[in-house]
Motif scaffolding. Sequence first.
Motif, PDB file in Angstrom:
ATOM      1  N   PRO A   1       0.836  -1.212   0.000  1.00 14.68           N
ATOM      2  CA  PRO A   1       0.000   0.000   0.000  1.00 14.68           C
ATOM      3  C   PRO A   1       0.868   1.258   0.000  1.00 14.68           C
ATOM      4  O   PRO A   1       1.972   1.265   0.550  1.00 14.68           O
ATOM      5  N   ARG A   2       0.380   2.326  -0.588  1.00 15.20           N
ATOM      6  CA  ARG A   2       1.105   3.588  -0.594  1.00 15.20           C
ATOM      7  C   ARG A   2       0.119   4.755  -0.533  1.00 15.20           C
ATOM      8  O   ARG A   2      -1.014   4.657  -1.025  1.00 15.20           O
ATOM      9  N   ARG A   3       0.544   5.838   0.074  1.00 17.45           N
ATOM     10  CA  ARG A   3      -0.282   7.031   0.147  1.00 17.45           C
ATOM     11  C   ARG A   3       0.021   7.916  -1.054  1.00 17.45           C
ATOM     12  O   ARG A   3       1.176   8.260  -1.315  1.00 17.45           O
ATOM     13  N   LEU A   4      -1.017   8.303  -1.757  1.00 15.72           N
ATOM     14  CA  LEU A   4      -0.848   9.141  -2.943  1.00 15.72           C
ATOM     15  C   LEU A   4      -0.914  10.621  -2.595  1.00 15.72           C
ATOM     16  O   LEU A   4      -0.132  11.418  -3.103  1.00 15.72           O
ATOM     17  N   THR A   5      -1.885  11.020  -1.773  1.00 16.55           N
ATOM     18  CA  THR A   5      -2.007  12.414  -1.348  1.00 16.55           C
ATOM     19  C   THR A   5      -2.279  12.445   0.145  1.00 16.55           C
ATOM     20  O   THR A   5      -2.704  11.446   0.737  1.00 16.55           O
ATOM     21  N   LYS A   6      -2.049  13.590   0.778  1.00 19.26           N
ATOM     22  CA  LYS A   6      -2.267  13.737   2.212  1.00 19.26           C
ATOM     23  C   LYS A   6      -3.187  14.924   2.484  1.00 19.26           C
ATOM     24  O   LYS A   6      -3.348  15.815   1.627  1.00 19.26           O
ATOM     25  N   PRO A   7      -3.791  14.999   3.657  1.00 18.37           N
ATOM     26  CA  PRO A   7      -4.667  16.126   3.987  1.00 18.37           C
ATOM     27  C   PRO A   7      -3.871  17.432   4.048  1.00 18.37           C
ATOM     28  O   PRO A   7      -2.680  17.441   4.348  1.00 18.37           O
TER      29      PRO A   7
ATOM     30  N   GLY B   1     -12.647  20.706   3.488  1.00 17.99           N
ATOM     31  CA  GLY B   1     -12.190  19.377   3.895  1.00 17.99           C
ATOM     32  C   GLY B   1     -11.197  18.777   2.913  1.00 17.99           C
ATOM     33  O   GLY B   1     -11.161  19.135   1.732  1.00 17.99           O
ATOM     34  N   SER B   2     -10.341  17.913   3.409  1.00 17.99           N
ATOM     35  CA  SER B   2      -9.390  17.176   2.568  1.00 17.99           C
ATOM     36  C   SER B   2      -9.091  15.851   3.236  1.00 17.99           C
ATOM     37  O   SER B   2      -9.299  15.679   4.440  1.00 17.99           O
ATOM     38  N   GLN B   3      -8.592  14.915   2.492  1.00 16.57           N
ATOM     39  CA  GLN B   3      -8.294  13.598   3.038  1.00 16.57           C
ATOM     40  C   GLN B   3      -7.191  12.928   2.236  1.00 16.57           C
ATOM     41  O   GLN B   3      -6.908  13.328   1.095  1.00 16.57           O
TER      42      GLN B   3
END
Length: 374
Positions: A140-146, A159-161
């Motif tokens: 798994p990998r994170r593509l974008t962050k809040p 809001g963002s996630q």
Amino acid sequence: MNTALETKSAPEANFDEVKTALDGLTADIAEKTAPVSDLAERLAKLEAKANRPAGEAKADNDNDPAVAETKALDHYFRKFGTSDFQPEEVKALTAGVNADGGYTIPETFIREIIKDITEFSPMRDLARITSVGGSPVILPRRLTKPTASIVAEGAASTGSQSTYGQWSVPIYEIREHTDISNQLLEDSAFDMTAEIRSDLAEAFGEKEGDLFFTGTGVDEPLGLLTDPDFVTEEASAATLDPDDLIDLFYGVKSSYSRRGAWAMNRQVIKEVRKFKNTAGDYLWQDSLADGQPATFLGKPVVEVPALGEVGASNVVAVFGDWSRGFRILDRIAMSVLPDRLTRATNGEVRFHARRRVGGKLVRPEALIGLKMPA
């Protein structure tokens, strides 16, 4: 009738009773002294054994599990099987689970191979290594962050996630075989275990070293330099300039730079060693401790033959946090299966070796390369 003739006299009766008693006592003494005789015989044997020359005594390390494994493996190679093995020798080997009835190399033997591979494959010295249970491996990998923002009093916040994706990393099989003559196997003075270990370590180490850096991703791992996610900065000129390496150093985020290391070809290292500051001091610092690498700009330098020399479009240096940037996935460490038939007419035994491994650049921002202009 004369009764004196029909009965024994008193002396005769007493003699028979005494004789019977003596016979019983003799039998009883023989029965009780038998264990003493056996003990005396055993003591005699022990005494004879103790009086043998010192050279006939067993070595103190005969009970060492590593010694037992090595002897059992050597016996296995020389005798082509386990039909005449002693129970302790069979115990020292680890039986394989495949249908062909092969034997897996003992644990201590595997550790030696991995140690040798490190010498040939610098990526194993740099990257994070993980043992896995199957293929493919999902990372798994994170593509974008809040993201946070400032808003005026009474205004609505936005809001963002985080968003997530994944990499699927296949595990590939590497194979090699080596042929050993029967005469070498039968020669008791020949260190067969060391020879096989050396051959396999060289073959697998060189192959891994190439794949982890230049693998195409087609039926083999995708290497660092050929990965489309690998980031490079272009050098300012066709010749190597220390300013380009300084720019590369500061192009990596500080969280990765703190644990960063340089990777360079041997010829590039030769050029970098000549760099000096305005005061005439070398930027390169040799290590003051055995086993520790030299440093450039305060970070260790590792020699990587897979990187290019100074030339058009070559990646000549890579800097960053290798343990967080590149992942090696081991499925099968090493297994060996002897084949006595294929080369039988040539008087040789073929040993088939295999291992399963994968690799992937998992955090592209952790590693940056310096690429020479075209």
